[in-house]
Scaffold this active site. Structure first.
Site, PDB file in Angstrom:
ATOM      1  N   TYR A  51       0.843  -1.201   0.000  1.00  0.00           N
ATOM      2  CA  TYR A  51       0.000   0.000   0.000  1.00  0.00           C
ATOM      3  C   TYR A  51       0.878   1.250   0.000  1.00  0.00           C
ATOM      4  CZ  TYR A  51      -3.319   3.526   1.575  1.00  0.00           C
ATOM      5  OH  TYR A  51      -4.076   4.666   1.678  1.00  0.00           O
ATOM      6  N   GLU A 108     -10.435   4.726   5.620  1.00  0.00           N
ATOM      7  CA  GLU A 108      -9.994   5.720   6.600  1.00  0.00           C
ATOM      8  C   GLU A 108     -10.975   5.843   7.757  1.00  0.00           C
ATOM      9  OE1 GLU A 108      -7.057   6.768   6.752  1.00  0.00           O
ATOM     10  OE2 GLU A 108      -6.366   6.367   4.727  1.00  0.00           O
ATOM     11  N   TRP A 158      -3.482   1.139  11.179  1.00  0.00           N
ATOM     12  CA  TRP A 158      -3.629   0.968   9.738  1.00  0.00           C
ATOM     13  C   TRP A 158      -3.347  -0.479   9.343  1.00  0.00           C
ATOM     14  CZ3 TRP A 158      -6.411   3.110   6.385  1.00  0.00           C
ATOM     15  CH2 TRP A 158      -6.213   2.871   5.027  1.00  0.00           C
TER      16      TRP A 158
END
Length: 187
Positions: free
Chosen positions: A16, A39, A47
């Site tokens: 990512y 998000e 994350w």
């Protein structure tokens, strides 16, 4: 040895970080919906947790088809709340469905969610020049403005910190540190 932003060094986040984070997403409302959803799901979590569940989110939210997600009813919400492969936070799940509905409303007014969101920077990515990750802000004045506007349009779970993370994810801002090998590879 290749230098990366420290959060992108582990195997879960590396792909990512290297290929998506900070890369501008334009003219693709499904990808923008995905970024916004990831998000808001991350709020309060790591994350890495979100990246581990990313494929499951994709399945749960109809391959990021916001048209379909906008039609999810209470039965669908109940199934998602029971789905241990995703974040089972009822308010977040309801926010995703609500945000899909708001994207449709934005499209009716602005033509696309992409046109709506990118107008804040006139379609241009802001390239920041941070030397260390400690310099990267959690939110900015622009994120506060966009957050207020998104809320005014009915979006949920879009506080200024989540909004700034979304801006980073979609390449409205490039916050790779200067030493990161991927800083200059993003257009």
């Amino acid at each position: 040895m290749m230098i990366r932003c420290s959060w992108g060094e582990d195997e879960v986040n590396q792909e990512y970080h290297d290929h998506e984070w900070g890369v501008p997403i334009r003219n693709n409302d499904e990808k923008l919906f995905e970024a916004l959803t990831l998000e808001l799901m991350q709020s309060g979590l790591s994350w890495k947790t979100i990246m581990k569940k990313r494929q499951n989110f994709k399945v749960a939210f109809s391959n990021w088809d916001y048209n379909q997600v906008s039609q999810f009813d209470q039965d669908h919400i109940e199934r998602l709340v029971q789905d241990s492969s995703i974040i089972r936070h009822r308010k977040k799940i309801e926010a995703v469905i609500n945000n899909a509905q708001q994207i449709l409303a934005i499209q009716a007014e602005f033509g696309s969610f992409s046109q709506f969101i990118w107008r804040y920077t006139e379609g241009v990515s802001q390239i920041n020049h941070w030397q260390t990750e400690a310099e990267v802000p959690a939110k900015t004045d622009l994120a506060e403005t966009i957050s207020r506007d998104l809320k005014r349009y009915g979006f949920k779970f879009v506080g200024p910190t989540t909004t700034y993370a979304f801006m980073q994810a979609i390449g409205m801002v490039n916050d790779h540190i200067e030493a990161c090998a991927f800083k200059g590879s993003i257009h």
